[in-house]
Design a protein around this motif. Sequence first.
Motif, PDB file in Angstrom:
ATOM      1  N   ILE A 165      27.245 -16.438 -86.073  1.00 39.74           N
ATOM      2  CA  ILE A 165      28.487 -15.779 -85.688  1.00 39.74           C
ATOM      3  C   ILE A 165      28.191 -14.565 -84.807  1.00 39.74           C
ATOM      4  O   ILE A 165      28.823 -14.375 -83.767  1.00 39.74           O
ATOM      5  N   SER A 166      27.219 -13.755 -85.189  1.00 42.24           N
ATOM      6  CA  SER A 166      26.896 -12.572 -84.386  1.00 42.24           C
ATOM      7  C   SER A 166      26.304 -12.966 -83.036  1.00 42.24           C
ATOM      8  O   SER A 166      26.576 -12.320 -82.021  1.00 42.24           O
ATOM      9  N   LYS A 212      29.184 -14.060 -80.851  1.00 38.24           N
ATOM     10  CA  LYS A 212      29.925 -12.894 -80.357  1.00 38.24           C
ATOM     11  C   LYS A 212      29.183 -12.221 -79.212  1.00 38.24           C
ATOM     12  O   LYS A 212      29.791 -11.808 -78.223  1.00 38.24           O
ATOM     13  N   LYS A 213      27.862 -12.118 -79.320  1.00 38.36           N
ATOM     14  CA  LYS A 213      27.045 -11.522 -78.258  1.00 38.36           C
ATOM     15  C   LYS A 213      27.122 -12.380 -76.991  1.00 38.36           C
ATOM     16  O   LYS A 213      27.237 -11.859 -75.878  1.00 38.36           O
ATOM     17  N   LEU A 248      29.620 -14.335 -76.092  1.00 40.47           N
ATOM     18  CA  LEU A 248      30.944 -14.122 -75.499  1.00 40.47           C
ATOM     19  C   LEU A 248      30.996 -12.805 -74.729  1.00 40.47           C
ATOM     20  O   LEU A 248      31.584 -12.733 -73.647  1.00 40.47           O
ATOM     21  N   SER A 249      30.380 -11.783 -75.260  1.00 41.27           N
ATOM     22  CA  SER A 249      30.336 -10.485 -74.587  1.00 41.27           C
ATOM     23  C   SER A 249      29.577 -10.583 -73.265  1.00 41.27           C
ATOM     24  O   SER A 249      30.024 -10.065 -72.230  1.00 41.27           O
ATOM     25  N   LYS A 258      31.517 -20.473 -73.104  1.00 39.33           N
ATOM     26  CA  LYS A 258      32.592 -19.769 -73.812  1.00 39.33           C
ATOM     27  C   LYS A 258      33.261 -20.701 -74.816  1.00 39.33           C
ATOM     28  O   LYS A 258      33.537 -20.311 -75.958  1.00 39.33           O
ATOM     29  N   GLU A 317      33.305 -19.973 -78.791  1.00 39.01           N
ATOM     30  CA  GLU A 317      34.580 -19.860 -79.508  1.00 39.01           C
ATOM     31  C   GLU A 317      34.691 -20.900 -80.618  1.00 39.01           C
ATOM     32  O   GLU A 317      35.224 -20.618 -81.686  1.00 39.01           O
ATOM     33  N   LEU A 345      32.600 -19.689 -83.492  1.00 34.81           N
ATOM     34  CA  LEU A 345      33.289 -18.617 -84.204  1.00 34.81           C
ATOM     35  C   LEU A 345      34.402 -19.154 -85.102  1.00 34.81           C
ATOM     36  O   LEU A 345      34.619 -18.658 -86.206  1.00 34.81           O
TER      37      LEU A 345
END
Length: 77
Positions: free
Chosen positions: A3-4, A7-8, A10-11, A43, A47, A50
């Motif tokens: 998950i982390s 997120k990274k 996506l950033s 992406k 997603e 996530l």
Amino acid sequence: MKISNAKKLLSDIAKALNDGQEYRTRTIRGVRNLSVSDLQTLKLYAETILKYGSYHPYLIKPLGGVAEVMAKYNLLE
């Protein structure tokens, strides 16, 4: 952990897409020549991870540059 990493990713994708150059290829974590389509595909994978915790069985196994980037973020299954 996934998950982390998602997120990274996506950033990093958001940073790469916000440069205003639609036709230029990008580099993420040393993987070069990523098109806008590749970034949009990444992406989608991030997603999905996530939302569901995994991209399998929702999406097929990624190939090419997309798979290389996902391997760098430890997101491949």
